[in-house]
Design a protein around this motif. Structure first.
Motif, PDB file in Angstrom:
ATOM      1  N   GLY A  99       0.984  -1.336  -0.069  1.00  0.00           N
ATOM      2  CA  GLY A  99      -0.002  -0.200   0.289  1.00  0.00           C
ATOM      3  C   GLY A  99       0.555   1.146  -0.085  1.00  0.00           C
ATOM      4  O   GLY A  99       0.297   2.206  -0.634  1.00  0.00           O
ATOM      5  N   ALA A 102       2.315   1.363  -3.347  1.00  0.00           N
ATOM      6  CA  ALA A 102       1.076   2.227  -4.026  1.00  0.00           C
ATOM      7  C   ALA A 102       0.937   3.866  -4.295  1.00  0.00           C
ATOM      8  O   ALA A 102       0.844   5.025  -5.194  1.00  0.00           O
ATOM      9  CB  ALA A 102      -0.117   1.448  -4.131  1.00  0.00           C
ATOM     10  N   ALA A 103       0.935   4.149  -2.809  1.00  0.00           N
ATOM     11  CA  ALA A 103       0.743   5.598  -3.247  1.00  0.00           C
ATOM     12  C   ALA A 103       1.904   6.581  -3.228  1.00  0.00           C
ATOM     13  O   ALA A 103       2.110   7.245  -3.939  1.00  0.00           O
ATOM     14  CB  ALA A 103       0.789   5.924  -1.336  1.00  0.00           C
ATOM     15  N   ASP A 107      -0.982   6.172  -6.554  1.00  0.00           N
ATOM     16  CA  ASP A 107      -2.114   6.025  -6.424  1.00  0.00           C
ATOM     17  C   ASP A 107      -3.015   5.774  -5.750  1.00  0.00           C
ATOM     18  O   ASP A 107      -2.331   6.416  -4.673  1.00  0.00           O
ATOM     19  CB  ASP A 107      -1.397   3.822  -6.626  1.00  0.00           C
ATOM     20  N   GLY A 109      -5.805   5.331  -2.808  1.00  0.00           N
ATOM     21  CA  GLY A 109      -5.079   5.274  -1.435  1.00  0.00           C
ATOM     22  C   GLY A 109      -4.903   5.710   0.320  1.00  0.00           C
ATOM     23  O   GLY A 109      -4.075   6.658  -0.610  1.00  0.00           O
ATOM     24  N   VAL A 111      -1.969   4.630   3.155  1.00  0.00           N
ATOM     25  CA  VAL A 111      -2.114   3.444   3.507  1.00  0.00           C
ATOM     26  C   VAL A 111      -2.051   3.626   5.624  1.00  0.00           C
ATOM     27  O   VAL A 111      -2.162   2.695   6.086  1.00  0.00           O
ATOM     28  CB  VAL A 111      -0.155   3.458   3.140  1.00  0.00           C
ATOM     29  N   CYS A 139      -8.431  -3.109   1.715  1.00  0.00           N
ATOM     30  CA  CYS A 139      -7.766  -2.659   0.656  1.00  0.00           C
ATOM     31  C   CYS A 139      -9.172  -1.330   0.421  1.00  0.00           C
ATOM     32  O   CYS A 139      -8.640  -0.354  -0.259  1.00  0.00           O
ATOM     33  CB  CYS A 139      -6.999  -3.527   0.038  1.00  0.00           C
ATOM     34  N   PHE A 144      -8.345   1.891  -1.636  1.00  0.00           N
ATOM     35  CA  PHE A 144      -7.261   1.283  -2.683  1.00  0.00           C
ATOM     36  C   PHE A 144      -7.918   0.408  -3.876  1.00  0.00           C
ATOM     37  O   PHE A 144      -8.802  -0.491  -3.590  1.00  0.00           O
ATOM     38  CB  PHE A 144      -6.543  -0.005  -2.222  1.00  0.00           C
ATOM     39  N   PRO A 147      -7.479  -4.388  -5.296  1.00  0.00           N
ATOM     40  CA  PRO A 147      -7.238  -4.929  -4.286  1.00  0.00           C
ATOM     41  C   PRO A 147      -6.607  -6.513  -4.026  1.00  0.00           C
ATOM     42  O   PRO A 147      -5.047  -6.956  -3.763  1.00  0.00           O
ATOM     43  CB  PRO A 147      -7.871  -5.225  -3.335  1.00  0.00           C
ATOM     44  N   LEU A 150      -3.338  -5.860  -5.538  1.00  0.00           N
ATOM     45  CA  LEU A 150      -2.215  -5.430  -4.616  1.00  0.00           C
ATOM     46  C   LEU A 150      -1.827  -6.529  -3.721  1.00  0.00           C
ATOM     47  O   LEU A 150      -0.276  -6.020  -3.278  1.00  0.00           O
ATOM     48  CB  LEU A 150      -3.083  -3.997  -3.895  1.00  0.00           C
TER      49      LEU A 150
END
Length: 204
Positions: A99, A102-103, A107, A109, A111, A139, A144, A147, A150
């Motif tokens: 996560g 991804a941040a 992206d 979401g 974390v 998620c 997010f 998922p 992820l």
């Protein structure tokens, strides 16, 4: 942006007790939390300590009693003995790392929220945080998209290698338990030291 380095186990009740407050402090003081999930089974023996399951029964019982006292004081719901307390750590730890990655890619979401939801799922709701379907739901709740992808990333060699690096970094930095927070290289061990951490944030 200045940061807070956050070393913790995703299966730690004391980490759970301080998680929402830490998130609020970081927002209030304009700090970004750097999530560094660790495995206490790796970090504790390396510094001469013991993993929770290896501690004497009296010590484990006292630790839980103390956690329940803290929970009552903070007004945070805490289960004494969740069925899913013990279990695999690869997915719940890896999903936080994934996560965070991804941040960093931009992206959608949150974390910080995802980490909190993982801890709440175990210690408030007694859900299996090693179950992909549970993690996928967490998620989505944290904003997010995708998922399943992820979760695949969370279990990848790259993310699991980062989890191992977090452990080694924690040992080198002198992390003595979970949670441990660093503000400008100053360590604060335990959710009961968040008052001191907040003063450090206000000064910095």
């Amino acid at each position: 942006m200045k940061t807070i380095d956050y070393y913790y186990s995703t299966r730690s009740n004391f980490t759970y007790l301080g998680a929402a407050r830490l998130n609020a402090m970081a927002r209030a003081h304009g700090r970004r939390i750097l999530h560094r999930p660790i495995l206490l089974s790796v970090t504790m023996p390396a510094i001469g300590g013991m993993a929770f399951g290896e501690r004497p029964v009296m010590l484990r019982n006292y630790s839980m009693r103390d956690a329940l006292r803290c929970a009552a004081h903070l007004g945070v719901p805490l289960l004494r003995e969740p069925v899913h307390h013990m279990g695999p750590v690869e997915l719940p730890s890896g999903i936080v790392i994934a996560g965070q990655r991804a941040a960093a890619r931009g992206d959608a979401g949150d974390v910080d929220d995802l980490s909190l939801r993982v801890l709440q799922a175990l210690w408030r709701d007694d859900r299996d945080i090693a179950d992909p379907s549970v993690v996928a739901e967490l998620c989505r709740s944290a904003g997010f998209a995708g998922p399943d992808a992820l979760i695949e990333e969370a279990l990848s060699d790259a993310v699991q290698a980062e989890l191992k690096r977090n452990c080694q970094e924690a040992i080198i930095r002198g992390v003595i338990g979970a949670p441990t927070y660093f503000v400008d290289d100053e360590p604060f061990y335990g959710q009961d030291r968040l008052d001191y951490l907040e003063r450090a944030l206000a000064a910095g």
